[in-house]
Design a protein around this motif. Structure first.
Motif, mmCIF file in Angstrom:
data_model
loop_
_atom_site.group_PDB
_atom_site.id
_atom_site.type_symbol
_atom_site.label_atom_id
_atom_site.label_comp_id
_atom_site.label_asym_id
_atom_site.label_seq_id
_atom_site.Cartn_x
_atom_site.Cartn_y
_atom_site.Cartn_z
ATOM 1 N N LYS A 15 0.863 -1.178 0.000
ATOM 2 C CA LYS A 15 0.000 0.000 0.000
ATOM 3 C C LYS A 15 0.901 1.230 0.000
ATOM 4 O O LYS A 15 2.063 1.160 0.378
ATOM 5 C CB LYS A 15 -0.874 0.033 1.252
ATOM 6 C CG LYS A 15 -1.862 -1.093 1.351
ATOM 7 C CD LYS A 15 -2.664 -0.978 2.633
ATOM 8 C CE LYS A 15 -3.598 -2.151 2.797
ATOM 9 N NZ LYS A 15 -4.315 -2.096 4.067
ATOM 10 N N TYR A 16 0.328 2.355 -0.381
ATOM 11 C CA TYR A 16 1.103 3.584 -0.373
ATOM 12 C C TYR A 16 1.035 4.218 1.010
ATOM 13 O O TYR A 16 -0.045 4.440 1.564
ATOM 14 C CB TYR A 16 0.583 4.571 -1.421
ATOM 15 C CG TYR A 16 1.401 5.827 -1.461
ATOM 16 C CD1 TYR A 16 2.627 5.851 -2.110
ATOM 17 C CD2 TYR A 16 0.964 6.987 -0.831
ATOM 18 C CE1 TYR A 16 3.400 6.986 -2.142
ATOM 19 C CE2 TYR A 16 1.729 8.137 -0.856
ATOM 20 C CZ TYR A 16 2.943 8.132 -1.511
ATOM 21 O OH TYR A 16 3.711 9.263 -1.537
ATOM 22 N N ARG B 161 6.356 5.772 -0.640
ATOM 23 C CA ARG B 161 6.372 4.703 -1.636
ATOM 24 C C ARG B 161 5.357 3.628 -1.246
ATOM 25 O O ARG B 161 4.800 3.644 -0.160
ATOM 26 C CB ARG B 161 7.761 4.086 -1.767
ATOM 27 C CG ARG B 161 8.245 3.358 -0.540
ATOM 28 C CD ARG B 161 9.636 2.768 -0.783
ATOM 29 N NE ARG B 161 10.018 1.847 0.239
ATOM 30 C CZ ARG B 161 10.758 2.137 1.291
ATOM 31 N NH1 ARG B 161 11.191 3.365 1.456
ATOM 32 N NH2 ARG B 161 11.068 1.216 2.178
ATOM 33 N N TYR B 162 5.153 2.701 -2.158
ATOM 34 C CA TYR B 162 4.318 1.539 -1.869
ATOM 35 C C TYR B 162 5.157 0.542 -1.083
ATOM 36 O O TYR B 162 6.290 0.216 -1.488
ATOM 37 C CB TYR B 162 3.817 0.893 -3.168
ATOM 38 C CG TYR B 162 2.712 1.674 -3.817
ATOM 39 C CD1 TYR B 162 1.381 1.414 -3.502
ATOM 40 C CD2 TYR B 162 2.989 2.682 -4.731
ATOM 41 C CE1 TYR B 162 0.360 2.127 -4.090
ATOM 42 C CE2 TYR B 162 1.978 3.401 -5.329
ATOM 43 C CZ TYR B 162 0.661 3.126 -5.000
ATOM 44 O OH TYR B 162 -0.346 3.841 -5.575
ATOM 45 N N ILE B 163 4.601 0.059 0.018
ATOM 46 C CA ILE B 163 5.346 -0.844 0.887
ATOM 47 C C ILE B 163 4.365 -1.734 1.650
ATOM 48 O O ILE B 163 3.244 -1.304 1.967
ATOM 49 C CB ILE B 163 6.258 -0.034 1.840
ATOM 50 C CG1 ILE B 163 7.229 -0.935 2.588
ATOM 51 C CG2 ILE B 163 5.464 0.827 2.778
ATOM 52 C CD1 ILE B 163 8.318 -0.178 3.324
ATOM 53 N N SER B 164 4.752 -2.969 1.905
ATOM 54 C CA SER B 164 3.882 -3.894 2.632
ATOM 55 C C SER B 164 4.153 -3.785 4.138
ATOM 56 O O SER B 164 5.176 -3.247 4.575
ATOM 57 C CB SER B 164 4.126 -5.325 2.170
ATOM 58 O OG SER B 164 5.407 -5.752 2.543
ATOM 59 N N ALA B 165 3.238 -4.329 4.920
ATOM 60 C CA ALA B 165 3.395 -4.307 6.377
ATOM 61 C C ALA B 165 4.613 -5.127 6.796
ATOM 62 O O ALA B 165 5.300 -4.770 7.761
ATOM 63 C CB ALA B 165 2.127 -4.831 7.047
#
Length: 108
Positions: free
Chosen positions: A53-54, A60-64
């Protein structure tokens, strides 16, 4: 036992956050990220979402999962402590489950 682990982790996280300069560029970002996403560092890595998600704090877009890894890399103390607390939580859960099973088997 889990509550004591969580409180100890919280106190050490706050100590590490206080070492950061809140007003300089990169350290201020790290401070805000630790302040906002501290819950992710206490969760099991396999339970975190891998969907990107952003996030404006990371720009930036990055996951948990990636956020948890990045937070652990901010300080060697936080990285080793989060893995240690996670292993202790799973070990204590297994011990509680084992003792419960023994009590149940005594009834039969």
């Amino acid at each position: 036992m889990v509550q004591h682990l969580t409180n100890a982790f919280k106190m050490i996280r706050i100590q590490e956050m206080n070492k950061l300069n809140r007003h300089s560029g990169e350290e201020a970002k790290k401070y805000r990220r630790l302040k906002r996403f501290w819950r992710l560092s206490q969760k099991d890595y396999s339970c975190l979402s891998s969907e990107s998600k952003y996030y404006p704090l990371f720009d930036r877009y990055i996951s948990a999962q990636d956020i948890a890894l990045e937070l652990a890399n901010y300080s060697p103390v936080l990285g080793s402590l989060s893995s240690c607390v996670e292993s202790l939580k799973t070990d204590s859960f297994r011990l509680l489950l084992f003792s419960f099973l023994i009590r149940v088997l005594r009834w039969f």
